[in-house]
Design a protein around this motif. Structure first.
Motif, mmCIF file in Angstrom:
data_model
loop_
_atom_site.group_PDB
_atom_site.id
_atom_site.type_symbol
_atom_site.label_atom_id
_atom_site.label_comp_id
_atom_site.label_asym_id
_atom_site.label_seq_id
_atom_site.Cartn_x
_atom_site.Cartn_y
_atom_site.Cartn_z
ATOM 1 N N UNK A 48 0.830 -1.207 0.000
ATOM 2 C CA UNK A 48 0.000 0.000 0.000
ATOM 3 C C UNK A 48 0.863 1.254 0.000
ATOM 4 N N UNK A 49 1.944 1.242 0.779
ATOM 5 C CA UNK A 49 2.799 2.419 0.924
ATOM 6 C C UNK A 49 3.693 2.640 -0.291
ATOM 7 N N UNK A 50 4.013 1.571 -1.008
ATOM 8 C CA UNK A 50 4.952 1.682 -2.119
ATOM 9 C C UNK A 50 4.401 0.915 -3.320
ATOM 10 N N UNK A 51 3.664 1.596 -4.188
ATOM 11 C CA UNK A 51 3.096 0.927 -5.360
ATOM 12 C C UNK A 51 4.155 0.267 -6.247
ATOM 13 N N UNK A 52 5.353 0.847 -6.295
ATOM 14 C CA UNK A 52 6.418 0.254 -7.101
ATOM 15 C C UNK A 52 6.812 -1.112 -6.540
ATOM 16 N N UNK A 53 6.838 -1.220 -5.216
ATOM 17 C CA UNK A 53 7.139 -2.496 -4.569
ATOM 18 C C UNK A 53 6.063 -3.525 -4.922
ATOM 19 N N UNK A 54 4.808 -3.109 -4.847
ATOM 20 C CA UNK A 54 3.696 -4.013 -5.178
ATOM 21 C C UNK A 54 3.791 -4.468 -6.627
ATOM 22 N N UNK A 55 4.103 -3.543 -7.526
ATOM 23 C CA UNK A 55 4.226 -3.895 -8.943
ATOM 24 C C UNK A 55 5.380 -4.867 -9.159
ATOM 25 N N UNK A 56 6.469 -4.657 -8.429
ATOM 26 C CA UNK A 56 7.620 -5.547 -8.556
ATOM 27 C C UNK A 56 7.257 -6.964 -8.104
ATOM 28 N N UNK A 57 6.484 -7.074 -7.038
ATOM 29 C CA UNK A 57 6.067 -8.395 -6.576
ATOM 30 C C UNK A 57 5.193 -9.109 -7.603
ATOM 31 N N UNK A 58 4.342 -8.357 -8.270
ATOM 32 C CA UNK A 58 3.438 -8.950 -9.266
ATOM 33 C C UNK A 58 4.171 -9.381 -10.529
#
Length: 188
Positions: A48-58
């Motif tokens: 939630x805090x870091x959309x780039x992190x979430x995108x990297x996980x996906x």
């Protein structure tokens, strides 16, 4: 840190199971499930805090350029370790670049990790009969050993990247026995 706590809990469960201490095993299993929930909560908060992190996980495996551009912020540091038989390596990366540092062989690192973890376990492994004074001395010696072993281990593992350690957020990718470490503990 939560992942390391999960690993330590698993080790303690194995010891309790081997010793046949059912009450301790039940408590450790409850703690394990709580740690797993906390880890998942933290991951969700990071997404939630870091959309780039979430995108990297996906997106799966990322190249160094993708990590640098999509994941690392201006004050972030990526520390990735590879422990090897003859030599080990630390990759220290920021948005500005990547440095590779040679570290000692697995046997040297494993011995230092074992020393550090053993010093920490002194707090957990109390003798069945111990006076207050003896306990105080045992803990004081253990605390001194934790500081000494932690400083040596921190210097060994993190020293090569010392000029970058002032960055606010670290992403640590440990290897082998380094998974059992709290990098916050050896960095101080």
């Amino acid at each position: 840190e939560l992942a390391a706590n999960l690993a330590r809990n698993g080790n303690r469960q194995a010891r309790a199971r081997a010793a046949g201490v059912q009450s301790e095993l039940l408590e450790l299993e409850k703690e394990f499930h709580q740690l797993a929930r906390d880890l998942e909560t933290n991951r969700e908060a990071m997404k939630q805090a870091n959309p780039a992190f979430a995108a990297a996980l996906r997106s799966g495996v990322l190249s160094w350029d993708e990590i640098r551009e999509r994941v690392l912020g201006p004050d972030d540091l990526l520390l990735e370790f590879q422990v090897g038989q003859q030599a080990s390596y630390l990759w220290a990366g920021t948005r500005d670049g990547l440095e590779v540092h040679r570290l000692p062989a697995r046997s040297v690192i494993d011995a230092m990790v074992k020393r550090f973890v053993a010093a920490i376990r002194v707090h957990e492994n109390r003798p069945p009969v111990e006076t207050t004074a003896a306990a105080r001395k045992r803990i004081e010696r253990a605390d001194a050993e934790i500081r000494a072993a932690g400083q040596e281990l921190g210097n060994l593992l993190l020293g090569p990247a010392a000029k970058q350690l002032s960055r606010k957020r670290w992403f640590v990718v440990p290897d082998e026995n380094l998974n059992a470490l709290s990098f916050a503990a050896v960095a101080s």
